[in-house]
Design a protein around this motif. Structure first.
Motif, PDB file in Angstrom:
ATOM      1  N   PHE A  74      43.109  27.723  41.137  1.00 37.25           N
ATOM      2  CA  PHE A  74      41.903  27.293  41.390  1.00 37.25           C
ATOM      3  C   PHE A  74      41.158  25.864  40.415  1.00 37.25           C
ATOM      4  CE2 PHE A  74      41.632  31.401  43.547  1.00 37.25           C
ATOM      5  CZ  PHE A  74      41.465  31.443  44.910  1.00 37.25           C
ATOM      6  N   GLU A 109      44.606  41.973  48.891  1.00 35.29           N
ATOM      7  CA  GLU A 109      44.104  40.645  48.971  1.00 35.29           C
ATOM      8  C   GLU A 109      42.499  40.269  49.463  1.00 35.29           C
ATOM      9  OE1 GLU A 109      46.372  39.320  52.092  1.00 35.29           O
ATOM     10  OE2 GLU A 109      48.556  39.750  51.176  1.00 35.29           O
ATOM     11  N   MET A 114      46.660  32.873  42.429  1.00 37.37           N
ATOM     12  CA  MET A 114      45.656  34.647  43.293  1.00 37.37           C
ATOM     13  C   MET A 114      46.468  35.045  43.692  1.00 37.37           C
ATOM     14  SD  MET A 114      41.839  35.013  41.254  1.00 37.37           S
ATOM     15  CE  MET A 114      41.743  36.611  41.543  1.00 37.37           C
ATOM     16  N   GLY A 115      47.540  34.665  44.567  1.00 37.04           N
ATOM     17  CA  GLY A 115      48.596  35.233  45.728  1.00 37.04           C
ATOM     18  C   GLY A 115      48.602  36.682  45.034  1.00 37.04           C
ATOM     19  N   THR A 116      49.715  36.986  46.486  1.00 35.19           N
ATOM     20  CA  THR A 116      50.188  38.516  46.012  1.00 35.19           C
ATOM     21  C   THR A 116      51.870  38.279  45.041  1.00 35.19           C
ATOM     22  OG1 THR A 116      49.456  38.733  47.717  1.00 35.19           O
ATOM     23  CG2 THR A 116      50.974  40.387  47.427  1.00 35.19           C
ATOM     24  N   ILE A 117      51.957  38.891  44.302  1.00 38.32           N
ATOM     25  CA  ILE A 117      53.889  39.371  43.962  1.00 38.32           C
ATOM     26  C   ILE A 117      53.593  40.072  43.159  1.00 38.32           C
ATOM     27  CG2 ILE A 117      53.350  36.380  42.964  1.00 38.32           C
ATOM     28  CD1 ILE A 117      52.619  38.768  40.503  1.00 38.32           C
ATOM     29  N   VAL A 152      36.992  39.196  39.209  1.00 37.91           N
ATOM     30  CA  VAL A 152      36.577  39.572  40.533  1.00 37.91           C
ATOM     31  C   VAL A 152      37.845  40.319  40.672  1.00 37.91           C
ATOM     32  CG1 VAL A 152      36.477  37.434  41.384  1.00 37.91           C
ATOM     33  CG2 VAL A 152      38.977  37.774  41.045  1.00 37.91           C
ATOM     34  N   ILE A 206      48.023  40.685  42.440  1.00 36.93           N
ATOM     35  CA  ILE A 206      47.198  39.514  43.274  1.00 36.93           C
ATOM     36  C   ILE A 206      47.756  38.835  41.744  1.00 36.93           C
ATOM     37  CG2 ILE A 206      44.808  38.254  43.474  1.00 36.93           C
ATOM     38  CD1 ILE A 206      46.111  39.717  46.137  1.00 36.93           C
ATOM     39  N   ILE A 230      40.592  41.393  46.440  1.00 36.84           N
ATOM     40  CA  ILE A 230      40.175  41.367  45.022  1.00 36.84           C
ATOM     41  C   ILE A 230      39.613  39.653  45.082  1.00 36.84           C
ATOM     42  CG2 ILE A 230      40.935  40.533  42.818  1.00 36.84           C
ATOM     43  CD1 ILE A 230      42.429  43.045  42.908  1.00 36.84           C
ATOM     44  N   PRO A 231      40.109  38.362  45.024  1.00 40.49           N
ATOM     45  CA  PRO A 231      39.298  37.513  44.903  1.00 40.49           C
ATOM     46  C   PRO A 231      38.199  37.067  45.936  1.00 40.49           C
ATOM     47  CG  PRO A 231      41.429  36.925  45.927  1.00 40.49           C
ATOM     48  CD  PRO A 231      41.284  37.942  45.466  1.00 40.49           C
ATOM     49  N   ASN A 253      51.453  33.109  42.305  1.00 42.67           N
ATOM     50  CA  ASN A 253      50.864  33.807  41.093  1.00 42.67           C
ATOM     51  C   ASN A 253      49.310  32.765  40.413  1.00 42.67           C
ATOM     52  OD1 ASN A 253      50.597  36.126  39.174  1.00 42.67           O
ATOM     53  ND2 ASN A 253      50.907  34.848  37.274  1.00 42.67           N
ATOM     54  N   PHE A 256      46.953  45.283  44.247  1.00 39.21           N
ATOM     55  CA  PHE A 256      47.672  44.521  45.831  1.00 39.21           C
ATOM     56  C   PHE A 256      46.532  43.753  46.618  1.00 39.21           C
ATOM     57  CE2 PHE A 256      49.024  48.871  46.179  1.00 39.21           C
ATOM     58  CZ  PHE A 256      48.602  49.141  47.521  1.00 39.21           C
TER      59      PHE A 256
END
Lengths: 220, 288
Positions: B63, A76, B106-109, A62, A15, A78-79, B103, A74
């Motif tokens: 954000f 999802e 805070m998405g998955t990369i 977080v 993430i 986490i946020p 990224n 990874f």
């Protein structure tokens, strides 16, 4: 060679936004939880250096809490980790420290429950790679990348060979090992990284040796 | 184990295999995993890259509000047919931006080699895919070839902005991508090394100066320029152009430049764009 694998370069899956401030932070949190052995009831998280300055924007807070909830880099969730910890009844406290540390990305995690507490210091050294540098005021160097055991023991002759003999018996090859102690003859700790998976029987045999206080296994 | 680009190219030439194959063989030796396990692991990385691009092209916002939505603007612009540069080039740029916007949000990369530089390799790969129609395995090989060059940089210089400036992050990513594009397009291992050298030469000195300390400004747009730099250098190498300075010497130059950079220009947010009046204002708006 500092880097050995193609997946140190292409990876980890994580993430965003920062491999050192987010993925590394999540890994430190997860190693702390593994060392604690279960979900804590309370966590006091002290942030230093760049972690202290930019943790909100990088989601370092977080990410660490996600790690404490046993999430991978990874995951999802986490946020939302802080809300999830709250729902799980875990008390979280953040402290922003002004002290200058050896490494700019340093965090101290103090975990509690009714029975015990644990103090871990971790640094995030880049690209998602971490090191645990302190455990209950013992200095150490642990990457969290390889299977490892931490053995807390009394500082007596023969204890180290007792442990390494058991590893030899189960054909576990030691990649890195270090021993540290607080005072001569007092409490000491061995950190042993091995190449293979460590089975339960190995831990049981080590714990049955004289002068061994505690054995902690780090899972891959 | 190869230690530098010269050894990597020599290994590929002597075995008459792709650079990707040299990296796969080394991975088998180092990790003890089977070939199938290693391929599968890279396949998962590829899937994450593809999903990040798809998500970014739909539009995301970070954000902090500093970044997001530029990949969408670029795609619309490409479709308008008015773009001055070629469609593939701009497509690579938009996909690099898409990845880095995800990224920042805070998405998955997949870090390639880091999160801040995660856009360049997938951005260029999924752009040239439209023209070259690679198989899934060829796309996986693209990532192993990138890894091989990144491996050399990581072990002989740095891939961290805090250690070596943005030249070490986006610079490395761009060199890695250029080398892999050449291989996918049918170039020789030596041409891959030339492309890497030409790209990295043009990224030398790039400072790491994130506004408010966040991986957003100027990072997202640097991924865009890194992608276009990689595409141009790959075409130059395929045209037969050589770098007068050999690839390993360029990597060493990058390392030495990083060493002599003041810490204000190495991810501390104390210099460069972070220290501009607007950079300071944005920092205040975000963190108070």
């Amino acid at each position: 060679m500092k880097y050995r694998s193609a997946f140190d370069i292409i990876g980890p899956i994580m993430i965003g936004p920062s491999s050192s401030h987010t993925a590394g932070a999540a890994r430190i949190g997860r190693v702390a939880r593994t060392l604690f052995g279960k979900e804590p009831k309370k966590a006091v998280i002290s942030l230093y250096g760049s972690f202290a300055k930019t943790y909100k924007g990088h989601g370092t807070d977080v990410a660490i809490v996600g790690g404490l909830l046993d999430f991978d880099t990874f995951d999802e969730r986490i946020p939302q980790a802080i809300q999830l910890a709250d729902q799980a009844g875990i008390e979280i406290e953040f402290i922003v420290e002004n002290l200058v540390t050896d490494h700019p990305n340093t965090v101290r995690i103090h975990l509690f429950d009714d029975e015990k507490e644990l103090d871990v210091v971790g640094i995030s050294i880049g690209g998602g790679t971490i090191e645990i540098t302190e455990l209950n005021s013992f200095k150490l160097k642990l990457s969290g990348e390889y299977p490892a055991i931490l053995v807390v023991h009394q500082d007596r002759y023969g204890v180290i060979s007792g442990v390494t003999n058991i590893l030899a018996k189960y054909q576990l090859n030691i990649g890195h090992m270090e021993v540290s102690r607080k005072e001569k003859g007092n409490m000491a700790m061995m950190v042993i990284e091995v190449d293979q998976k460590i089975e339960d029987i190995v831990i049981q045999e080590i714990e049955s040796l004289p002068n061994i206080t505690q054995t902690i296994r780090m899972v891959e | 184990m190869f230690r530098n680009v010269a050894e990597l190219v020599a290994l590929a030439e002597s075995k008459q295999v792709k650079i990707a194959e040299v990296m796969i063989q080394q991975e088998i030796e180092v990790t003890g995993l089977t070939r199938e396990e290693i391929i599968e692991k890279m396949d998962r990385n590829l899937t994450v890259m593809e999903q990040a691009i798809e998500r970014g092209l739909k539009g995301v916002q970070s954000f902090s509000g500093l970044t997001g939505g530029d990949a969408v603007l670029l795609q619309k612009y490409i479709k308008s047919g008015n773009s001055l540069t070629g469609t593939i080039l701009l497509d690579a740029v938009s996909k690099a931006v898409a990845t880095n916007e995800v990224n920042a949000a805070m998405g998955t990369i997949c870090a390639t080699p880091t999160a801040g530089s995660a856009g360049v390799v997938p951005g260029t790969l999924f752009a040239v895919k439209e023209k070259l129609n690679p198989t899934r395995m060829e796309m996986i090989e693209f990532l192993f070839t990138s890894a091989a060059f990144g491996f050399v940089v990581a072990n002989n210089a740095s891939i961290s902005g805090a250690a070596g400036g943005c030249q070490a992050e986006v610079g490395s990513a761009s060199g890695m991508a250029a080398a892999a594009i050449v291989e996918l397009a049918g170039g020789t291992p030596a041409q891959s090394a030339e492309a890497m050298a030409i790209t990295l030469k043009n990224m030398l000195g790039l400072v790491c100066d994130p506004v408010a300390g966040l991986v957003e400004v100027p990072c997202v747009k640097r991924n865009a320029m890194g992608a276009s730099n990689a595409m141009t250098a790959a075409d130059m190498a395929l045209a037969g152009i050589k770098s007068k300075i050999p690839c390993d010497e360029v990597i060493n130059a990058m390392y030495l430049i990083g060493q002599s950079m003041p810490s204000a220009l190495r991810e501390t947010a104390e210099g460069g764009l972070a220290a501009t009046p607007t950079g300071k204002r944005l920092e205040k708006e975000i963190f108070g």
